[in-house]
Design a protein around this motif. Structure first.
Motif, short mmCIF file in Angstrom:
data_model
loop_
_atom_site.label_atom_id
_atom_site.label_comp_id
_atom_site.label_asym_id
_atom_site.label_seq_id
_atom_site.Cartn_x
_atom_site.Cartn_y
_atom_site.Cartn_z
N ALA A 283 22.12 56.75 31.16
CA ALA A 283 23.33 57.57 31.05
C ALA A 283 24.08 57.21 29.76
CB ALA A 283 24.21 57.41 32.28
N GLY A 284 23.52 57.57 28.65
CA GLY A 284 24.17 57.41 27.35
C GLY A 284 24.66 56.00 27.12
N ALA A 285 25.94 55.90 26.79
CA ALA A 285 26.51 54.60 26.40
C ALA A 285 26.49 53.58 27.54
CB ALA A 285 27.93 54.78 25.87
N LEU A 286 26.33 54.03 28.77
CA LEU A 286 26.22 53.06 29.87
C LEU A 286 25.04 52.11 29.63
CD1 LEU A 286 28.22 54.93 31.46
CD2 LEU A 286 26.92 54.35 33.49
N SER A 287 24.03 52.61 28.93
CA SER A 287 22.82 51.80 28.77
C SER A 287 22.88 50.89 27.55
CB SER A 287 21.61 52.70 28.65
OG SER A 287 21.62 53.34 27.39
N TYR A 288 23.64 51.27 26.54
CA TYR A 288 23.55 50.47 25.31
C TYR A 288 24.87 49.89 24.83
CZ TYR A 288 25.28 54.74 23.11
OH TYR A 288 26.02 55.83 22.80
N SER A 289 25.98 50.38 25.37
CA SER A 289 27.25 49.92 24.84
C SER A 289 27.88 48.93 25.80
CB SER A 289 28.16 51.11 24.58
OG SER A 289 29.27 50.71 23.83
N GLN A 290 29.12 48.53 25.46
CA GLN A 290 29.75 47.51 26.29
C GLN A 290 30.14 48.08 27.66
OE1 GLN A 290 33.48 46.80 24.09
NE2 GLN A 290 32.91 48.73 23.14
N PRO A 291 29.98 47.26 28.70
CA PRO A 291 30.52 47.64 30.01
C PRO A 291 32.00 47.25 30.07
CG PRO A 291 29.33 45.57 30.19
CD PRO A 291 29.27 45.97 28.74
N MET A 292 32.64 47.46 31.20
CA MET A 292 34.01 46.98 31.37
C MET A 292 34.04 45.48 31.09
SD MET A 292 35.06 48.82 34.93
CE MET A 292 36.55 47.86 35.18
N ASN A 293 35.05 45.03 30.37
CA ASN A 293 35.08 43.60 30.07
C ASN A 293 35.66 42.81 31.24
OD1 ASN A 293 37.95 43.26 29.81
ND2 ASN A 293 37.80 44.29 27.82
N THR A 294 35.56 41.49 31.14
CA THR A 294 35.91 40.62 32.26
C THR A 294 37.37 40.76 32.67
OG1 THR A 294 34.25 39.12 31.41
CG2 THR A 294 35.71 38.25 33.08
N ALA A 295 38.26 40.92 31.71
CA ALA A 295 39.68 41.08 32.05
C ALA A 295 39.90 42.37 32.85
CB ALA A 295 40.53 41.11 30.77
N ALA A 296 39.24 43.44 32.43
CA ALA A 296 39.36 44.71 33.15
C ALA A 296 38.78 44.60 34.56
CB ALA A 296 38.66 45.83 32.37
N VAL B 123 47.92 42.27 39.28
CA VAL B 123 46.89 42.88 38.43
C VAL B 123 46.77 42.09 37.13
CG1 VAL B 123 46.30 44.96 37.11
CG2 VAL B 123 47.12 45.16 39.48
N ILE B 124 47.90 41.74 36.55
CA ILE B 124 47.89 40.92 35.32
C ILE B 124 47.22 39.57 35.62
CG2 ILE B 124 49.35 39.83 33.54
CD1 ILE B 124 50.08 42.69 33.41
N GLU B 125 47.63 38.94 36.72
CA GLU B 125 47.04 37.65 37.10
C GLU B 125 45.54 37.77 37.33
OE1 GLU B 125 47.66 34.45 36.89
OE2 GLU B 125 49.48 35.36 36.07
N GLY B 126 45.12 38.86 37.93
CA GLY B 126 43.70 39.08 38.21
C GLY B 126 42.89 39.09 36.92
N ALA B 127 43.45 39.72 35.88
CA ALA B 127 42.75 39.78 34.59
C ALA B 127 42.59 38.37 34.03
CB ALA B 127 43.53 40.67 33.63
N VAL B 128 43.68 37.61 34.07
CA VAL B 128 43.65 36.25 33.51
C VAL B 128 42.69 35.37 34.32
CG1 VAL B 128 45.06 34.20 33.05
CG2 VAL B 128 46.00 36.49 32.61
#
Ligand SMILES: *Cc1c(COP(=O)(O)O)cnc(C)c1O
Length: 438
Positions: free
Chosen positions: A286-299, A75-80
Motif C-alpha cells: 500500500a504505497g508509502a506504508l511499505s517503504y516510508s516511515q510508520p508512526m513514530n514512537t512518540a505518536a 496523552v503528552i505523558e504517553g508520548a514521553v
C-alpha cells in the motif's frame, strides 16, 4: 520556434492549473486579510487560547481536535513514556523487515477498542494514497477488479488517488451520495467500489444504511474516510460509520486520522473479515506504508494513552461537553447544521462580505475560517466554525456576540425554533477541493 515539443495535458483526473489558479487567489486574499499564515503560540494557562508575537490573543475556532485530547496531560505523558521505553523515535527501516513492538501493541489496542483489525499508517492521506490503488486492482477486496466510483465531494486525500487507480481499473466520479447512479453501476459491473467520506468536512454524514443495502444486494465495496467523526461520535469513539453500518466485513473498509478528535498523530485502517495475508499485502504494497516511515514512537505512545482514555467514562464526558458546546452555539446562531451532532458549523455570508467579517471576528479575539467562491460554489460562502469540548461557555458566547456584531442574525429563542432533522448537510462543495479541509 525551437521545434521542440510542448505538452498538452489530458487532465482526466486532476488539474493543477485549475487547483492552483483557484486556490492560490483564495489563500492570498485570506492571508492579506490576516486570516491565514498566522503564527501563534498556545497560552499556558488558558486552554484553546493562542497569542501572536505582536500580542494579539484569540480563541481558536478552526481546530479539529474536537475533544482537546491533543493537549491532555496523559496523552503528552504517553508520548514521553513510550520514547523512554523504546529508546528510539523512528526506527528507520520498513516494518515488514524489522520493527520494534510499538506499532503492534498500538494495533492490538486499537483493534480491541474499535472491534476490528487495525493497520496503522502515518496519516490518513498516506493510507488512502496506498490503499485505493490496491482496491482498484482487486488485491484488496474479493479479487475482482472493481469499477471505482469516487464521490464528487470526497476529500482531496482520496480524490488524489484517481490517476493511480485509473492505471489499474476504470474510474468514474458520481454526484454527492448519488445512490441511484451507484445502483445502476452495481447492475452493470460485476464489482463496484465507492469512495466517500463517512462524515463530510462541511457537515453531514454518508448514507451508510442505504449503502449497506447495495452492499448486501450487489457486493458493493465501500471505502469510507471517517476522519471527522472518529472519537467525537459513538460509543468508545468508534465514529459514525462503524456505529451505523450494519455491514462490517470484507465489503467495508474505513480509514480515519488519529489527528483530529483522537488527539494524536497517525491514522488507522479498520478492516474486518480479511485474512492475515491481506493485511500483509497492505503492509507490503500500500504505497508509502511499505517503504516510508510508520508512526513514530512518540505518536504511538500518545495514541496508546488516548486509547486508554477512550475506554473510560472520561470519553463520554468529553463527548457530552462537545455536544453541550455545539448546542450552546446553536442556541445563538442558526446555521444549516443547527441541531446536528456534527462539530462544524458554516455561518452563511455573501462572497463579498465574508472576508471582512472574518477579519473583524478575528480582531475581536476569535479565529474562524472564511470560505467563499471560487473554492465553494457561489451562494454557499460562510465562516466555518469548529466547536470543541474544551471551549468555555464564555468563549462560545463571546464568539457568538462577535458574529452578531458583524451582522449574523441571532437565532430565534429555543421555543420558536422549528425542530430540525438529525442529518442536514450543507450545499455541495466545488469539485476542486483546494482548501485542505482541516
Ligand atoms: C483531515 C482529513 C484528512 C487528513 O488526515 P491526515 O491523517 O492528516 O492525513 C484525511 N481525510 C479527511 C476526510 C480529513 O478530514
Amino acid at each position: 520556434m525551437s521545434g521542440r515539443k510542448t505538452i498538452e495535458p489530458t487532465h482526466r483526473y486532476r488539474n493543477n492549473d485549475k487547483a492552483v489558479g483557484v486556490g492560490n487567489a483564495f489563500w492570498d486574499l485570506s492571508e492579506r486579510n490576516g486570516l491565514a499564515g498566522i503564527v501563534a503560540e498556545l497560552d499556558d494557562g488558558r486552554p484553546g487560547v493562542l497569542h501572536t508575537e505582536d500580542g494579539h490573543e484569540f480563541t481558536n475556532f478552526t481546530c479539529c481536535s474536537y475533544l482537546d485530547l491533543d493537549s491532555h496531560p496523559e496523552v503528552i505523558e504517553g508520548a514521553v513514556a513510550a520514547l523512554r521505553r523504546f529508546g528510539v523515535l523512528d526506527h528507520c527501516i520498513p516494518r515488514s523487515r524489522v520493527q520494534i513492538p510499538a506499532l503492534l501493541e498500538l494495533e492490538a489496542s486499537l483493534g480491541e477498542l474499535f472491534g476490528s483489525d487495525v493497520v496503522a499508517a502515518i496519516s490518513a492521506g498516506v493510507a488512502s494514497a496506498g490503499l485505493l490503488p490496491l482496491i482498484a486492482s482487486g488485491h484488496l477486496g474479493n479479487g475482482v477488479r472493481p469499477l471505482m466510483v469516487f464521490d464528487k465531494n470526497c476529500h482531496v486525500s482520496m480524490a488524489g488517488a484517481k490517476p493511480a487507480c485509473a492505471d489499474e481499473t476504470e474510474v468514474v466520479s458520481c454526484g454527492h451520495h448519488d445512490l441511484t447512479f451507484l445502483q445502476d453501476m452495481c447492475k452493470r459491473y460485476e464489482r463496484v467500489a465507492y469512495v466517500v467520506d463517512g462524515s463530510d468536512s462541511l457537515g453531514g454524514y454518508a448514507p451508510v444504511r442505504e449503502l449497506a443495502e447495495l452492499q448486501e444486494k450487489y457486493g458493493l465495496l465501500v471505502y469510507y474516510d471517517d476522519s471527522h467523526s472518529l472519537s467525537a461520535y459513538g460509543e468508545r469513539g468508534i465514529g459514525y460509520v462503524r456505529t451505523h453500518c450494519p455491514v462490517l466485513d470484507e465489503r467495508t473498509i474505513t480509514v480515519a486520522t488519529l489527528n483530529k478528535a483522537f488527539g494524536t498523530s497517525g491514522a488507522v485502517i479498520l478492516l474486518d473479515g480479511y485474512p492475515k495475508d491481506a493485511l500483509r499485502v497492505v503492509e507490503r504494497f500500500a504505497g508509502a506504508l511499505s517503504y516510508s516511515q510508520p508512526m513514530n514512537t512518540a505518536a504511538v505512545g500518545a495514541s496508546l494513552a488516548s486509547a486508554e482514555i477512550h475506554r473510560t467514562e472520561e470519553l463520554t464526558e468529553l463527548q457530552g461537553r462537545l455536544r453541550a458546546n455545539i448546542a450552546l452555539f446553536d442556541s445563538h446562531i442558526k446555521t444549516e447544521q443547527t441541531g446536528t451532532t456534527f462539530p462544524i458549523r458554516l455561518v452563511p455570508m455573501s462572497d463579498e462580505t465574508v472576508i471582512e467579517a472574518g477579519r473583524r471576528v478575528y480582531r475581536a479575539g476569535f479565529h474562524v475560517s472564511p470560505v467563499f467562491f471560487p473554492i465553494v460554489p457561489r451562494g454557499t460562502a460562510g465562516l466555518r466554525v469548529m466547536l470543541r469540548a474544551g471551549q468555555t461557555e464564555e468563549q462560545i458566547r463571546g464568539l457568538c456576540a462577535a458574529l452578531v456584531e458583524v451582522g449574523v442574525p441571532q437565532a430565534a429563542p429555543v421555543s420558536e425554533q422549528a425542530s430540525v432533522p438529525e442529518q442536514t448537510s450543507v450545499p455541495e462543495q466545488a469539485s476542486v477541493s483546494v482548501e485542505g479541509a482541516r
